[in-house]
Design a protein around this motif. Sequence first.
Motif, PDB file in Angstrom:
ATOM      1  N   SER A 427       0.833  -1.210   0.000  1.00  0.00           N
ATOM      2  CA  SER A 427       0.000   0.000   0.000  1.00  0.00           C
ATOM      3  C   SER A 427       0.868   1.260   0.000  1.00  0.00           C
ATOM      4  CB  SER A 427      -0.945  -0.007   1.199  1.00  0.00           C
ATOM      5  OG  SER A 427      -1.797  -1.133   1.157  1.00  0.00           O
ATOM      6  N   GLY A 428       1.981   1.191  -0.703  1.00  0.00           N
ATOM      7  CA  GLY A 428       2.863   2.335  -0.842  1.00  0.00           C
ATOM      8  C   GLY A 428       3.853   2.540   0.284  1.00  0.00           C
ATOM      9  N   LYS A 429       3.763   1.746   1.342  1.00  0.00           N
ATOM     10  CA  LYS A 429       4.676   1.878   2.478  1.00  0.00           C
ATOM     11  C   LYS A 429       5.814   0.870   2.326  1.00  0.00           C
ATOM     12  CE  LYS A 429       1.075   3.458   5.658  1.00  0.00           C
ATOM     13  NZ  LYS A 429       0.381   3.218   6.944  1.00  0.00           N
ATOM     14  N   GLN A 430       7.033   1.368   2.321  1.00  0.00           N
ATOM     15  CA  GLN A 430       8.203   0.542   2.067  1.00  0.00           C
ATOM     16  C   GLN A 430       8.997   0.282   3.344  1.00  0.00           C
ATOM     17  OE1 GLN A 430      10.527   1.574  -1.408  1.00  0.00           O
ATOM     18  NE2 GLN A 430      12.433   1.060  -0.347  1.00  0.00           N
ATOM     19  N   GLN A 431       9.382  -0.994   3.515  1.00  0.00           N
ATOM     20  CA  GLN A 431      10.234  -1.414   4.636  1.00  0.00           C
ATOM     21  C   GLN A 431      11.415  -2.201   4.089  1.00  0.00           C
ATOM     22  OE1 GLN A 431       6.843  -3.539   6.750  1.00  0.00           O
ATOM     23  NE2 GLN A 431       8.014  -2.779   8.497  1.00  0.00           N
ATOM     24  N   THR A 432      12.539  -2.082   4.756  1.00  0.00           N
ATOM     25  CA  THR A 432      13.672  -2.956   4.475  1.00  0.00           C
ATOM     26  C   THR A 432      13.652  -4.063   5.515  1.00  0.00           C
ATOM     27  OG1 THR A 432      14.979  -1.134   3.565  1.00  0.00           O
ATOM     28  CG2 THR A 432      16.175  -3.102   4.268  1.00  0.00           C
ATOM     29  N   LEU A 433      13.339  -5.291   5.068  1.00  0.00           N
ATOM     30  CA  LEU A 433      13.166  -6.407   6.001  1.00  0.00           C
ATOM     31  C   LEU A 433      14.484  -7.052   6.399  1.00  0.00           C
ATOM     32  CD1 LEU A 433      10.005  -8.221   4.555  1.00  0.00           C
ATOM     33  CD2 LEU A 433      10.133  -6.430   6.309  1.00  0.00           C
ATOM     34  N   ALA A 434      15.457  -6.977   5.523  1.00  0.00           N
ATOM     35  CA  ALA A 434      16.757  -7.599   5.823  1.00  0.00           C
ATOM     36  C   ALA A 434      17.814  -6.950   4.942  1.00  0.00           C
ATOM     37  CB  ALA A 434      16.703  -9.100   5.566  1.00  0.00           C
ATOM     38  N   GLN A 435      19.060  -7.004   5.375  1.00  0.00           N
ATOM     39  CA  GLN A 435      20.151  -6.483   4.566  1.00  0.00           C
ATOM     40  C   GLN A 435      21.445  -7.180   4.940  1.00  0.00           C
ATOM     41  OE1 GLN A 435      20.224  -2.289   5.339  1.00  0.00           O
ATOM     42  NE2 GLN A 435      21.183  -2.477   7.334  1.00  0.00           N
ATOM     43  N   ALA A 436      22.345  -7.212   3.997  1.00  0.00           N
ATOM     44  CA  ALA A 436      23.649  -7.839   4.230  1.00  0.00           C
ATOM     45  C   ALA A 436      24.701  -7.072   3.435  1.00  0.00           C
ATOM     46  CB  ALA A 436      23.627  -9.306   3.799  1.00  0.00           C
ATOM     47  N   TYR A 437      25.852  -6.837   4.061  1.00  0.00           N
ATOM     48  CA  TYR A 437      26.970  -6.209   3.360  1.00  0.00           C
ATOM     49  C   TYR A 437      27.746  -7.294   2.630  1.00  0.00           C
ATOM     50  CZ  TYR A 437      26.087  -1.870   5.835  1.00  0.00           C
ATOM     51  OH  TYR A 437      25.512  -0.713   6.306  1.00  0.00           O
ATOM     52  N   ILE A 438      28.220  -6.959   1.424  1.00  0.00           N
ATOM     53  CA  ILE A 438      28.966  -7.940   0.642  1.00  0.00           C
ATOM     54  C   ILE A 438      30.291  -7.342   0.196  1.00  0.00           C
ATOM     55  CG2 ILE A 438      26.932  -9.179  -0.163  1.00  0.00           C
ATOM     56  CD1 ILE A 438      27.061  -7.666  -2.745  1.00  0.00           C
ATOM     57  N   GLU A 439      31.251  -8.215  -0.052  1.00  0.00           N
ATOM     58  CA  GLU A 439      32.557  -7.780  -0.533  1.00  0.00           C
ATOM     59  C   GLU A 439      32.424  -7.276  -1.963  1.00  0.00           C
ATOM     60  OE1 GLU A 439      35.380  -7.616   1.171  1.00  0.00           O
ATOM     61  OE2 GLU A 439      34.258  -8.253   2.959  1.00  0.00           O
ATOM     62  N   PRO A 440      33.278  -6.370  -2.376  1.00  0.00           N
ATOM     63  CA  PRO A 440      33.223  -5.877  -3.758  1.00  0.00           C
ATOM     64  C   PRO A 440      33.315  -7.027  -4.761  1.00  0.00           C
ATOM     65  CG  PRO A 440      34.686  -4.512  -2.438  1.00  0.00           C
ATOM     66  CD  PRO A 440      34.326  -5.694  -1.583  1.00  0.00           C
ATOM     67  N   CYS A 441      32.498  -6.957  -5.801  1.00  0.00           N
ATOM     68  CA  CYS A 441      32.498  -7.992  -6.832  1.00  0.00           C
ATOM     69  C   CYS A 441      32.040  -7.358  -8.137  1.00  0.00           C
ATOM     70  CB  CYS A 441      31.601  -9.159  -6.446  1.00  0.00           C
ATOM     71  SG  CYS A 441      29.886  -8.698  -6.099  1.00  0.00           S
ATOM     72  N   ALA A 442      32.396  -7.990  -9.254  1.00  0.00           N
ATOM     73  CA  ALA A 442      32.066  -7.434 -10.570  1.00  0.00           C
ATOM     74  C   ALA A 442      30.576  -7.575 -10.867  1.00  0.00           C
ATOM     75  CB  ALA A 442      32.894  -8.123 -11.656  1.00  0.00           C
ATOM     76  N   THR A 443      30.047  -8.770 -10.641  1.00  0.00           N
ATOM     77  CA  THR A 443      28.630  -9.026 -10.925  1.00  0.00           C
ATOM     78  C   THR A 443      27.968  -9.645  -9.708  1.00  0.00           C
ATOM     79  OG1 THR A 443      29.030 -11.241 -11.832  1.00  0.00           O
ATOM     80  CG2 THR A 443      29.101  -9.377 -13.378  1.00  0.00           C
ATOM     81  N   LEU A 444      26.669  -9.467  -9.647  1.00  0.00           N
ATOM     82  CA  LEU A 444      25.881 -10.013  -8.548  1.00  0.00           C
ATOM     83  C   LEU A 444      24.621 -10.618  -9.150  1.00  0.00           C
ATOM     84  CD1 LEU A 444      25.757 -10.160  -5.396  1.00  0.00           C
ATOM     85  CD2 LEU A 444      24.346  -8.094  -5.500  1.00  0.00           C
ATOM     86  N   THR A 445      24.350 -11.877  -8.834  1.00  0.00           N
ATOM     87  CA  THR A 445      23.150 -12.555  -9.322  1.00  0.00           C
ATOM     88  C   THR A 445      22.115 -12.599  -8.211  1.00  0.00           C
ATOM     89  OG1 THR A 445      24.451 -13.890 -10.856  1.00  0.00           O
ATOM     90  CG2 THR A 445      22.227 -14.652 -10.366  1.00  0.00           C
TER      91      THR A 445
END
Length: 514
Positions: A427-445
């Motif tokens: 309904s237009g309200k946005q939440q970030t449910l989870a997050q993770a930091y990652i090491e630098p990389c060229a591509t991410l799938t």
Amino acid sequence: MSIEPEQATPWAPHAGVSPVSAPARVSYDHVVLPGDFPDPTITRIGDTYWASATSAEWGAVFPLFSSKNLLDWELVGHVFPDKLPDWAGSNFWAPEFHHENGRTYLYYTVRQKGGVLCVAVASADHPAGPYHDHGPLVGQAAGSIDGFAMPDEHGQLYLIWKEDGNSCHQETPIWAQRLNPERTALIGEPTELFTNDVRWEGPLVEGSALVRHDGWFYMFYAGNSCCGKGCNYATGVARARTLLGPWEKHDQNPILDRNTTWKCPGHGTVCELDGRWFLLHHAYAAESHEFVGRQGLLSEFTWNAEGWPEFINRSPQAPAPRDLARFNVADEFAGERLGLEWQWPITAPKPAATVRHGRLHLAATDSRLGTIIARRTHAATYKAATTLDFAALPVDTFAGLAAVGDPYNALAIMAGNGQVQIWHVRSGKQQTLAQAYIEPCATLTLHLEVWGGQRYRFAYSTDGTTWQPLPTESFSLNGTYLPPWDRGVRVALIAQGAGETTATFSNFIIRNQR
């Protein structure tokens, strides 16, 4: 899209009687517009059949399909491929063709900006377009929808439409009024043909489609609730000797209703092939229902001794889609532009998307979810993935993969600023449910998996082999809220960010499951 025709069971002779060789009868009862294609329309122009369907809030508006045999359909374009009419706002519903004197007209429903639902018309020198819009024809206070052009017994062309009274708890009359010689305006006075006055029709009758047969005008129409989990749509028929009536409703209505495979069949248009009669209409597949949306089915009917149309078992006979693998998507962004199957919300301008050297470059925006380009789904259980040029992603720009009902309702796995995040938008309200930091990389799938349209899981990989779920706990997210009342869920690529930033994708994959 191509469908292998089924052969009917051969005639079995009685014992002692020599069999007679006869060609098997091809079954045309199939899903011919798989995916979310409500309110389909069909017409024959020369040796080619043309079809379209409701677009609702997704562009490009009003797909154009062509076929030589009713079973194999090719998407060849759209009525409004890039820019919408300036006066038109939303609710692009129920297109209907009319071909006359070498010109093709498309009567369609749309809500005027700041106004009511109305019936409008566009025309073209060729059914594939380009189309020129002529604007609204009728827009009553309660709204006017589902326009259909039909000549009367004297050859005078009329527009048939529904007054949208159910939107304000009133009856829903079906009206008829003459069209001018240019077919772009109404003239004379309207005549009411009939309204919803039979119990099965519930709060409405709508979706009129007319055909003339053996001296009668027949109107196939839909009644009751069209959409969503609690729908109870069905199809009825009425007939009259003259277009303006009096109209007689069939006492066996509804003539096309639900069964265990298909739910809520309705809003279709009649066509004929080699003396056989069909209704191209929509219905929900029971297995996927609102998560995929209303799909385009052909249902054959015959004319009984009393002159009324009859469907086998009074329900769609199309088999449920089984070979779901033929609807898989593997877009490697070859060529120079996106394919015609890609869609975007009409609430935003057409996305700036460039295809170059096997990469999709998607310009980001900072509105709501950001820039969205999406594909229809064909099953409620599937896996989807995309590979993102992560090292090239600008600061404060996020890009990812999402299941989208509309820009206000989505579940997404997004990457940016050295992180991967799960976004929950409701309904237009946005939440970030989870997050993770990652090491630098060229591509991410990025990977999305859904079961039954309801349970979602997400994962990511920096090498394309080792997967890390997110959230890290082993649980799924509930996505039952995603489908709007009248549309199915799409799988989308998203780019969100301020300024002139761009996200780059190298593929887009959907694998359907049972």
